[in-house]
Design an enzyme around this catalytic site. Structure first.
Site, mmCIF file in Angstrom:
data_model
loop_
_atom_site.group_PDB
_atom_site.id
_atom_site.type_symbol
_atom_site.label_atom_id
_atom_site.label_comp_id
_atom_site.label_asym_id
_atom_site.label_seq_id
_atom_site.Cartn_x
_atom_site.Cartn_y
_atom_site.Cartn_z
ATOM 1 N N LYS A 188 0.830 -1.185 0.000
ATOM 2 C CA LYS A 188 0.000 0.000 0.000
ATOM 3 C C LYS A 188 0.879 1.255 0.000
ATOM 4 C CE LYS A 188 -0.357 1.921 3.776
ATOM 5 N NZ LYS A 188 0.890 2.226 4.466
ATOM 6 N N ASP A 201 -2.079 -5.389 3.160
ATOM 7 C CA ASP A 201 -2.282 -4.372 4.192
ATOM 8 C C ASP A 201 -1.920 -5.078 5.491
ATOM 9 O OD1 ASP A 201 -3.312 -2.959 6.327
ATOM 10 O OD2 ASP A 201 -4.971 -2.137 5.168
ATOM 11 N N HIS A 202 -0.794 -4.704 6.081
ATOM 12 C CA HIS A 202 -0.298 -5.535 7.188
ATOM 13 C C HIS A 202 -1.250 -5.529 8.388
ATOM 14 C CE1 HIS A 202 1.267 -1.767 8.930
ATOM 15 N NE2 HIS A 202 1.388 -2.421 10.056
ATOM 16 N N LYS A 204 -2.686 -8.741 11.566
ATOM 17 C CA LYS A 204 -2.590 -8.672 13.038
ATOM 18 C C LYS A 204 -3.642 -9.601 13.640
ATOM 19 C CE LYS A 204 -0.980 -3.863 13.138
ATOM 20 N NZ LYS A 204 0.232 -3.683 13.924
ATOM 21 N N GLU A 217 -0.267 6.929 16.738
ATOM 22 C CA GLU A 217 1.159 6.577 16.761
ATOM 23 C C GLU A 217 1.933 7.625 17.528
ATOM 24 O OE1 GLU A 217 2.961 4.769 13.127
ATOM 25 O OE2 GLU A 217 1.436 6.024 12.206
ATOM 26 N N ASP A 257 -1.672 7.260 3.655
ATOM 27 C CA ASP A 257 -0.795 6.356 4.389
ATOM 28 C C ASP A 257 -1.580 5.401 5.296
ATOM 29 O OD1 ASP A 257 1.718 5.352 5.218
ATOM 30 O OD2 ASP A 257 1.642 6.574 7.033
ATOM 31 N N HIS A 317 -5.631 1.044 6.424
ATOM 32 C CA HIS A 317 -5.782 0.432 7.755
ATOM 33 C C HIS A 317 -7.115 0.822 8.418
ATOM 34 C CE1 HIS A 317 -1.695 -0.422 6.980
ATOM 35 N NE2 HIS A 317 -1.126 0.546 7.663
ATOM 36 N N LYS A 320 0.203 10.941 13.648
ATOM 37 C CA LYS A 320 1.588 10.693 14.058
ATOM 38 C C LYS A 320 1.902 11.614 15.232
ATOM 39 C CE LYS A 320 3.408 8.396 10.258
ATOM 40 N NZ LYS A 320 3.631 7.003 10.639
#
Ligand code: BG6
Length: 518
Positions: free
Chosen positions: A176, A205-206, A210, A244, A263, A268, A368
């Site tokens: 992505k 999409d990591h 999870k 984050e 991003d 996500h 962030k």
């Protein structure tokens, strides 16, 4: 555990028929070509994960990994780079016998993504080292760990040099963000479809790798007590937070041209939203699940400029203190222009206009350099119809169900109980299931890439986005990106590093008589 507690809970232990038997996979011989095989993603995630899979004996005896990148190096030098990456970023000790087993499967091609000769060399290597699977085909997996601008060149050359469908049994894995907006995603899909069929394309999409994200569907659809409440009659609102504490690290070039929506939100956050909001699929198969998610994206209320101005919040971080450490503002980060208007924070109120969710706000936020790293979904239930019990608290706390993804992997139910004593007082407590402490020693938590790479090798697309899914996620966020890029900006930076984001994000809920969980 006290004897009494042991007595009570022992009645619930899994019956022998629910014994967890380790699954064994029959993975066919394969060759994985990693475009960008020396880059950040490869060194930090892919190569350590592949080593881990080999160490755990999840890979077949016959496999090869070819790193493809522009720098000149030999196979031997590449093996050294991989070894160092595993030592630096991996979770496993390099034990010599494991390393020797892994090491001999590694190869390197130095080449440019737009140079035909490089692909010819790659093709020759594939012929030399790939082994056939049971169907008599060579399985070749292309992992595109490269910035999106290189993708068209790579696909065109793979096609031109006859290294895709009909020649190999292929899979292609793409990171992505997939495109910059809906139009570029459609164009990219068009280019890919000339060389690969949709069932060969794995858009990664990591977040979907999870454990706790996968658990959302199990939690919802393997229990009978939650789903009857999972709708507008009982739920007041839903909050999704992907916060984050990190800044942009060494990704200035990518991040400044992408920003927070491309991003994190388009992928996500939208994935989390659809897992919480989707209808039960008719089976646990890739297309059934992915189609239900698409229905969610398609029913998210369309946003015009007025809506966007009122119900979305854009932010960029100023300098501040995160976890006791002074950190610079976004504009002071290395390689970021000092007038950059790239957003690093997003908050919004979304509505899903379908029968289940009509009128229930979904408050989303991500950013962030926030106060701490936390990803969670909280389901806030409505108050009971009558307030029967006198309480010393001014505020009656509603039931909240928290699906905590990180840092702790837990499910927490916030409920009210009677406070022990002669009065009739309500007292809020938590019922909690914590993956790590409750299953301590019993389980191995696969890292997201471990699960996703294995799924790709097995040919299971459930945890990967489909072409339609990607396009409909872009359709949701495109108007927001456009509005933010075109309209006059708020004064940036507008939140301090180490805070919970801009004031306007707090007001977004306050105006509705609600507040963020933290
Ligand atoms: C990535 C984003 O997809 O996810 C990064 O590109 C972000 O900017 C990361 O830091 C967050 O992932 P995680 O697993 O740490 O929540």
């Amino acid at each position: 555990m006290s004897d009494n507690k042991a007595d009570i809970t022992s009645h619930f232990h899994a019956s022998p028929s629910c014994e967890i038997i380790p699954e064994k996979f029959d993975i066919e011989p394969f060759t994985m070509v990693i475009f960008g095989g020396t880059g950040d993603l490869s060194q930090r995630k892919l190569l350590p994960t592949l080593f881990h899979l080999c160490k755990d004996q999840n890979l077949p005896d016959e496999f090869s990994i070819i790193g493809f990148a522009s720098s000149e190096r030999s196979d031997e030098e590449y093996r050294e780079l991989v070894k160092n990456a595993i030592i630096k970023y991996g979770e496993d000790d390099i034990e010599n016998d494991c390393w020797d087993r892994f090491n001999r499967h590694l190869y390197y091609i130095s080449g440019n993504f737009d140079d035909e000769n490089s692909y010819k060399r790659l093709s020759q290597r594939l012929e030399d080292i790939s082994r056939e699977n049971k169907k008599g085909m060579k399985e070749v997996l292309y992992y595109l760990a490269v910035p999106p601008r290189f993708l068209p060149d790579i696909f065109q050359h793979l096609s031109y040099c006859k290294m895709c469908k009909d020649v190999y049994d292929n899979r292609v894995i793409i990171e992505k963000p997939f495109g910059r907006d809906r139009d570029t995603a459609i164009e990219l899909n068009r280019i890919i479809s000339t060389s690969f069929d949709e069932h060969e394309v794995y858009r990664i999409d990591h977040y979907l790798g999870k454990e706790t994200v996968q658990n959302i569907l199990f939690f919802r659809f393997a229990n009978s007590i939650f789903e009857p409440l999972w709708n507008r009659r009982y739920i007041d609102h839903v909050q999704i937070t992907v916060a984050e504490s990190l800044g942009i690290e060494n990704r200035a070039r990518f991040y400044d041209s992408a920003g927070v929506i491309r991003d994190i939100v388009q992928n996500h956050v939208m994935q989390l939203l659809s897992l919480v909001a989707m209808e039960p699929p008719i089976g646990f198969e890739a297309d059934y699940i992915r189609n239900e998610k698409i229905k969610v994206y398609k029913t998210i209320r369309a946003m015009d400029n007025d809506y966007i101005d009122k119900y979305t919040v854009m932010g960029q971080y100023d300098s501040g203190t995160v976890k006791g450490e002074e950190v610079p503002s976004y504009r002071q980060e290395k390689d970021i222009p000092d007038d950059s208007a790239t957003p690093t924070y997003f908050a919004a109120k979304f509505y899903i206009d379908n029968w289940r969710w009509a009128g229930v706000p979904f408050y989303l936020r991500t950013g962030k350099r926030l106060a701490k790293r936390v990803t969670e979904i909280s389901i806030h239930f409505k108050q009971p119809p009558l307030s029967l019990f006198k309480s010393t608290c001014d505020v009656r706390e509603p039931n909240v169900l928290i699906l905590s993804v990180q840092p702790q992997e837990a499910i927490i139910m916030h409920i009210g109980v009677k406070h022990p004593g002669i009065g009739n007082q309500l007292y809020p407590v938590n019922m909690e299931f914590n993956y790590e402490s409750d299953l301590e020693g019993e389980v191995h938590f696969p890292l997201p890439y471990e699960r996703l790479l294995l799924d790709c090798m097995k040919g299971d697309q459930t945890l990967f986005a489909s072409q339609d899914g990607i396009e409909s996620m872009w359709s949701v966020v495109d108007p927001i990106i456009k509005r933010w890029e075109e309209s006059s900006l708020p004064d940036l930076p507008n939140y301090q590093a180490g805070s919970w984001g801009p004031e306007k994000a707090r007001a977004l809920l306050k105006n509705d008589g609600r507040q963020w969980r933290f």
